[in-house]
Design a protein around this motif. Structure first.
Motif, PDB file in Angstrom:
ATOM      1  N   ARG A 250     -45.988  65.886 -20.433  1.00  0.00           N
ATOM      2  CA  ARG A 250     -46.897  64.621 -19.719  1.00  0.00           C
ATOM      3  C   ARG A 250     -46.858  65.330 -18.257  1.00  0.00           C
ATOM      4  NH1 ARG A 250     -43.399  59.938 -21.918  1.00  0.00           N
ATOM      5  NH2 ARG A 250     -43.389  61.230 -23.531  1.00  0.00           N
ATOM      6  N   LEU A 251     -45.802  66.578 -18.125  1.00  0.00           N
ATOM      7  CA  LEU A 251     -45.855  67.448 -16.660  1.00  0.00           C
ATOM      8  C   LEU A 251     -47.149  67.940 -16.077  1.00  0.00           C
ATOM      9  CD1 LEU A 251     -44.077  67.407 -14.095  1.00  0.00           C
ATOM     10  CD2 LEU A 251     -43.742  69.089 -14.926  1.00  0.00           C
ATOM     11  N   GLN A 252     -48.012  67.121 -15.756  1.00  0.00           N
ATOM     12  CA  GLN A 252     -48.865  67.296 -15.405  1.00  0.00           C
ATOM     13  C   GLN A 252     -49.035  68.536 -14.142  1.00  0.00           C
ATOM     14  OE1 GLN A 252     -52.485  65.107 -14.397  1.00  0.00           O
ATOM     15  NE2 GLN A 252     -53.804  67.050 -13.816  1.00  0.00           N
TER      16      GLN A 252
ATOM     17  N   TYR B 122     -39.781  70.048 -41.819  1.00  0.00           N
ATOM     18  CA  TYR B 122     -40.813  70.743 -40.939  1.00  0.00           C
ATOM     19  C   TYR B 122     -41.813  69.728 -40.044  1.00  0.00           C
ATOM     20  CZ  TYR B 122     -43.094  73.858 -38.253  1.00  0.00           C
ATOM     21  OH  TYR B 122     -44.228  73.661 -36.796  1.00  0.00           O
ATOM     22  N   LEU B 123     -43.303  69.499 -40.929  1.00  0.00           N
ATOM     23  CA  LEU B 123     -44.442  68.843 -40.459  1.00  0.00           C
ATOM     24  C   LEU B 123     -43.991  67.573 -40.147  1.00  0.00           C
ATOM     25  CD1 LEU B 123     -47.090  69.911 -42.784  1.00  0.00           C
ATOM     26  CD2 LEU B 123     -46.311  70.718 -40.729  1.00  0.00           C
ATOM     27  N   LEU B 124     -43.377  66.831 -40.311  1.00  0.00           N
ATOM     28  CA  LEU B 124     -43.212  65.413 -39.899  1.00  0.00           C
ATOM     29  C   LEU B 124     -42.104  65.182 -39.562  1.00  0.00           C
ATOM     30  CD1 LEU B 124     -43.519  63.380 -43.457  1.00  0.00           C
ATOM     31  CD2 LEU B 124     -45.462  64.037 -41.794  1.00  0.00           C
ATOM     32  N   VAL B 125     -41.210  65.632 -39.295  1.00  0.00           N
ATOM     33  CA  VAL B 125     -39.866  65.586 -38.241  1.00  0.00           C
ATOM     34  C   VAL B 125     -39.478  66.110 -36.994  1.00  0.00           C
ATOM     35  CG1 VAL B 125     -37.700  65.140 -38.166  1.00  0.00           C
ATOM     36  CG2 VAL B 125     -38.468  64.048 -40.218  1.00  0.00           C
ATOM     37  N   LEU B 126     -39.187  67.836 -37.322  1.00  0.00           N
ATOM     38  CA  LEU B 126     -39.766  68.814 -36.978  1.00  0.00           C
ATOM     39  C   LEU B 126     -40.178  69.026 -35.867  1.00  0.00           C
ATOM     40  CD1 LEU B 126     -36.657  70.575 -38.852  1.00  0.00           C
ATOM     41  CD2 LEU B 126     -35.925  68.968 -37.069  1.00  0.00           C
ATOM     42  N   ARG B 127     -41.462  69.428 -35.930  1.00  0.00           N
ATOM     43  CA  ARG B 127     -42.401  70.089 -35.103  1.00  0.00           C
ATOM     44  C   ARG B 127     -43.250  69.114 -34.697  1.00  0.00           C
ATOM     45  NH1 ARG B 127     -49.112  71.931 -37.930  1.00  0.00           N
ATOM     46  NH2 ARG B 127     -48.700  70.309 -38.122  1.00  0.00           N
ATOM     47  N   PRO B 128     -42.976  67.317 -34.571  1.00  0.00           N
ATOM     48  CA  PRO B 128     -43.530  66.022 -33.784  1.00  0.00           C
ATOM     49  C   PRO B 128     -42.081  66.313 -32.619  1.00  0.00           C
ATOM     50  CG  PRO B 128     -44.213  65.944 -35.859  1.00  0.00           C
ATOM     51  CD  PRO B 128     -43.390  66.700 -35.956  1.00  0.00           C
ATOM     52  N   LEU B 129     -41.316  66.493 -32.964  1.00  0.00           N
ATOM     53  CA  LEU B 129     -40.125  65.973 -32.173  1.00  0.00           C
ATOM     54  C   LEU B 129     -40.318  67.739 -30.933  1.00  0.00           C
ATOM     55  CD1 LEU B 129     -37.037  65.057 -33.592  1.00  0.00           C
ATOM     56  CD2 LEU B 129     -38.300  63.783 -32.170  1.00  0.00           C
ATOM     57  N   GLN B 130     -40.909  69.098 -31.656  1.00  0.00           N
ATOM     58  CA  GLN B 130     -40.659  70.527 -30.924  1.00  0.00           C
ATOM     59  C   GLN B 130     -41.900  70.052 -30.145  1.00  0.00           C
ATOM     60  OE1 GLN B 130     -40.764  73.421 -33.917  1.00  0.00           O
ATOM     61  NE2 GLN B 130     -38.582  74.253 -32.792  1.00  0.00           N
ATOM     62  N   LYS B 131     -43.234  69.387 -30.841  1.00  0.00           N
ATOM     63  CA  LYS B 131     -44.338  69.222 -29.678  1.00  0.00           C
ATOM     64  C   LYS B 131     -43.867  68.849 -28.223  1.00  0.00           C
ATOM     65  CE  LYS B 131     -47.666  70.886 -31.706  1.00  0.00           C
ATOM     66  NZ  LYS B 131     -48.644  70.412 -32.803  1.00  0.00           N
ATOM     67  N   ARG B 132     -42.898  67.291 -28.198  1.00  0.00           N
ATOM     68  CA  ARG B 132     -42.449  66.869 -27.490  1.00  0.00           C
ATOM     69  C   ARG B 132     -41.396  67.158 -26.531  1.00  0.00           C
ATOM     70  NH1 ARG B 132     -42.699  60.984 -30.272  1.00  0.00           N
ATOM     71  NH2 ARG B 132     -43.391  61.056 -32.009  1.00  0.00           N
ATOM     72  N   GLY B 133     -40.677  68.526 -26.927  1.00  0.00           N
ATOM     73  CA  GLY B 133     -39.946  68.596 -26.026  1.00  0.00           C
ATOM     74  C   GLY B 133     -38.589  68.131 -26.172  1.00  0.00           C
TER      75      GLY B 133
ATOM     76  N   LEU C 151     -30.341  69.987 -29.918  1.00  0.00           N
ATOM     77  CA  LEU C 151     -29.453  69.153 -29.785  1.00  0.00           C
ATOM     78  C   LEU C 151     -30.173  68.087 -30.951  1.00  0.00           C
ATOM     79  CD1 LEU C 151     -26.458  68.819 -29.932  1.00  0.00           C
ATOM     80  CD2 LEU C 151     -27.068  67.393 -27.653  1.00  0.00           C
ATOM     81  N   GLY C 152     -31.151  67.929 -30.106  1.00  0.00           N
ATOM     82  CA  GLY C 152     -31.949  66.802 -30.512  1.00  0.00           C
ATOM     83  C   GLY C 152     -32.153  67.023 -32.032  1.00  0.00           C
ATOM     84  N   LEU C 153     -32.958  68.143 -32.546  1.00  0.00           N
ATOM     85  CA  LEU C 153     -33.830  68.971 -33.366  1.00  0.00           C
ATOM     86  C   LEU C 153     -32.489  68.675 -34.359  1.00  0.00           C
ATOM     87  CD1 LEU C 153     -35.938  71.679 -31.970  1.00  0.00           C
ATOM     88  CD2 LEU C 153     -36.414  69.482 -32.817  1.00  0.00           C
ATOM     89  N   MET C 154     -31.432  69.169 -33.775  1.00  0.00           N
ATOM     90  CA  MET C 154     -30.386  69.039 -34.883  1.00  0.00           C
ATOM     91  C   MET C 154     -30.014  67.552 -35.909  1.00  0.00           C
ATOM     92  SD  MET C 154     -26.769  71.047 -34.237  1.00  0.00           S
ATOM     93  CE  MET C 154     -25.378  69.803 -34.228  1.00  0.00           C
ATOM     94  N   ILE C 155     -29.275  66.796 -34.253  1.00  0.00           N
ATOM     95  CA  ILE C 155     -29.078  65.716 -35.186  1.00  0.00           C
ATOM     96  C   ILE C 155     -30.306  65.012 -36.022  1.00  0.00           C
ATOM     97  CG2 ILE C 155     -28.933  62.804 -33.848  1.00  0.00           C
ATOM     98  CD1 ILE C 155     -27.436  64.436 -32.204  1.00  0.00           C
ATOM     99  N   ALA C 156     -31.824  65.422 -35.426  1.00  0.00           N
ATOM    100  CA  ALA C 156     -32.793  64.805 -36.480  1.00  0.00           C
ATOM    101  C   ALA C 156     -32.462  65.853 -38.024  1.00  0.00           C
ATOM    102  CB  ALA C 156     -34.238  65.360 -36.369  1.00  0.00           C
TER     103      ALA C 156
END
Ligand SMILES: Nc1ncnc2c1ncn2[C@@H]1O[C@H](COP(=O)(O)OP(=O)(O)OP(=O)(O)O)[C@@H](O)[C@H]1O
Ligand SMILES: [Mg+2]
Lengths: 243, 325
Positions: A15-17, B92-103, B107-112
């Motif tokens: 979201r950082l433009q 990967y497709l439903l959980v990890l990739r979307p989370l990775q795309k959101r940055g 640690l967050g991924l591991m907990i996911a």
């Protein structure tokens, strides 16, 4: 004729433009230099073109087609090469393996010919073929990075600060090579440089980016000799420009 | 103080080690490509185990003829691979990739992945209950095993050992050939080493990631099926065994597929054979505490050789030991 044209590109990370309505043209078979202060979005511009940063809106026209939103591997296949500033070689692989990897997707015999071609441009690499890329000197490493990009025979090459952290003499050598790519191979160059003076001297066109906006677009000499912009943004001192 | 190792005990130890190898290779593979330590990896194995069970239950029917094993087991393991692969891809497709795309942070991924593990546990439990109503072969879909079906001897070893080694070696050879002999495998290695640069060279890194999850899930599924040769399977078995899998991968250095193979054997055989041998020598029943072995391996590896066995400079170590003499 323009090889690449950006039209009102807004881009960033998540979201950082970072880029705001960035528009400019990169003419064919010319060197276009992007300069600007740290954090002004120079690298982000290259990443947006290559599909690594997120493009929210705007068009990126390459060879008459809008490539905004395409994933990087598709953009690579259209003939754009990008030499990142760091991590631009496979450090754990040998020079030979790096060059082979660079030809990913091409037939075996074609790769061999092209490797031979780039080795003629960079004879020093021939002596380092079995050495791990991570052990090369800064200059050799940068040459390998350029060689890797060249194997794909790109129409447009983008360089992100190719002379950063190099000794002045080696830096000049790299800029020389870039000029040669334009003059002898007819490749269009988009160059981001920290060393604004040297880069604008070899460049045809200059673009000044400040705070994610294009402040100047015009001839490289014009930007270099601009009475205010140089001093304000590029750390060019009056006399230095006059030289 | 007599060391009393029966051939059956040795066979079971090897079977256990083989499953760990299969699981550790997959865990390391997804860690290398997506940089996520997958805590749901054990449950992916259970997805495979229950796929095998379903096929076996339907095909064996009530009268089990040991002569006609090849077909149900072959189909069962194929189903185990596919089910595990599918579950891995979905993770990967439903959980990890979307989370990775959101940055998301690592640690967050591991907990996911822990969350995914809980979801898989729930789904497996529901599935086990449904299956029970559908086809009560053994009377239960919990605490089941296939040992009885693969116990007969073939050339001196039980059938289960042959199947297990066959699947493991076949899978590893296939993976090795993929990574070294195919263009896509070379692209996989390139994106493991430097994903950004691989992308620049026209490699579809997202596809590489998807394939690594498919392979890791598939291998886990096969391992889950193989587990049923040695131990009783419950929906939660994978969540328990995942500790040993992590130990195997960590001993192997987490950055090396070969390390995962070695780590799988070191941890697997230590947990089974070593504890038994030490018990016999000391007279203390250490086998009871074998569950602690993977934990000890994790702690010792991280303290002494965080890069794992593959990171140790063995030659220097040996020459140092020799010069000390
Ligand atoms: N991957 C990223 N995620 C989030 N923010 C980023 C990322 N990369 C860069 N930025 C931010 O974007 C802004 C512009 O960075 P960019 O690298 O494009 O600047 P630059 O002009 O190349 O600077 P420099 O001369 O220092 O290389 C900076 O504020 C930076 O912190
Ligand atoms: Mg930059």
């Amino acid at each position: 004729m323009a090889s690449l044209r950006l039209e009102k590109v807004n881009a960033g990370y998540g979201r950082l433009q970072i880029l705001f309505d960035v528009s400019f043209e990169v003419p064919e078979r010319k060197i276009t230099v992007i300069v600007g202060p740290n954090g002004s979005g120079k690298s982000t511009t290259l990443k947006a073109i290559f599909g690594i940063a997120n493009v929210y809106s705007g068009k990126i026209i390459f060879d008459g087609e809008n490539i905004a939103g395409l994933p990087p591997h598709r953009i690579a296949k259209r003939g754009i090469a990008y030499v990142p500033q760091t991590d631009n070689v496979f450090a754990k692989l040998t020079v030979r393996e790096n060059l082979k990897m660079a030809g990913y997707g091409f037939p075996e015999d074609q790769i061999r010919d092209r490797v031979e071609e780039v080795l003629e441009m960079f004879p020093i690499l021939r002596e380092r073929m079995n050495q791990k890329a991570g052990t090369l000197s800064g200059g050799e490493r940068q040459m390998l990075a350029i060689a890797i990009a060249l194997i794909r025979r790109p129409k447009l090459m983008m360089f992100d600060e190719p002379t950063a952290a190099l000794a002045p003499k080696i830096a000049l050598e790299i800029l020389d090579i870039i000029q040669k790519l334009r003059d002898e191979h007819g490749i269009t160059i988009l160059l981001v440089e920290q060393n604004a003076k040297k880069a604008l001297e070899i460049g045809d066109k200059g673009i000044l980016l400040v705070g994610g906006r294009v402040v100047f677009e015009g001839g490289a000499r014009e930007l270099l000799e601009h009475p205010d912009l140089g001093r304000m943004y590029l750390g060019l001192v009056g006399e230095e420009v006059a030289k | 103080m007599v060391i009393n190792l029966s051939p059956v005990y040795i066979e079971n130890s090897l079977l256990f080690a083989n499953t760990l190898v299969m699981l550790a290779v997959g865990l390391t593979l997804t860690y290398l490509t997506t940089k996520v330590p997958n805590f749901a990896h054990g449950s992916l194995a259970m997805v495979g185990a229950y796929a095998l069970f379903t096929i076996a239950a339907i095909m064996f029917g009530n009268q089990l003829s040991q002569l006609q094993l090849a077909q149900p087991l072959g189909l069962g393991f194929a189903a185990a691979f596919l089910a595990g692969a599918f579950a891995g891809l979905l993770e990967y497709l439903l959980v990890l990739r979307p989370l990775q795309k959101r940055g998301s942070t690592p640690l967050g991924l591991m907990i996911a992945t822990l969350g995914v593990d809980l979801i898989l546990l729930g789904v497996l439990n529901i599935f086990a209950d449904i299956l029970r109503g559908m086809n009560p072969v053994t009377g239960t879909t919990r605490d089941w095993r296939l040992k009885a079906y693969v116990i007969q001897k073939v050339a001196g070893l039980s059938l289960g050992v042959w199947i297990s080694f066959g699947i493991m070696i076949g899978s590893l050879v296939a993976l090795y050939l993929l990574l070294t002999r195919t263009r896509f495998g070379i692209a996989m290695r390139a994106s493991i080493e430097n994903p950004a640069l691989a992308q620049v060279l026209g490699v579809n890194v997202d596809l590489v990631n998807m394939v690594s999850w498919i392979l890791a899930g598939g291998f886990a599924g096969l391992a889950g099926g193989m587990m049923a040769f040695v131990q009783r399977i419950n929906p939660a078995t994978g969540s328990i065994e995942v500790v040993a899998v992590f130990a195997a991968s960590i001993v192997g250095g987490l950055h090396s597929l070969l390390g995962a193979v070695v780590g799988g054997y070191v941890v697997g055989l230590s947990e089974t054979l070593l504890t038994k041998i030490l018990s016999d020598i000391t007279g203390v029943n250490l086998v009871t505490y074998k569950r602690a072995v993977p934990l000890i391996f994790i702690i010792v590896t991280l303290l002494v050789a965080p890069e794992g066995i593959m990171g140790i400079n063995w030659r220097r170590l040996f020459s140092r030991i020799r010069s000390r003499k």
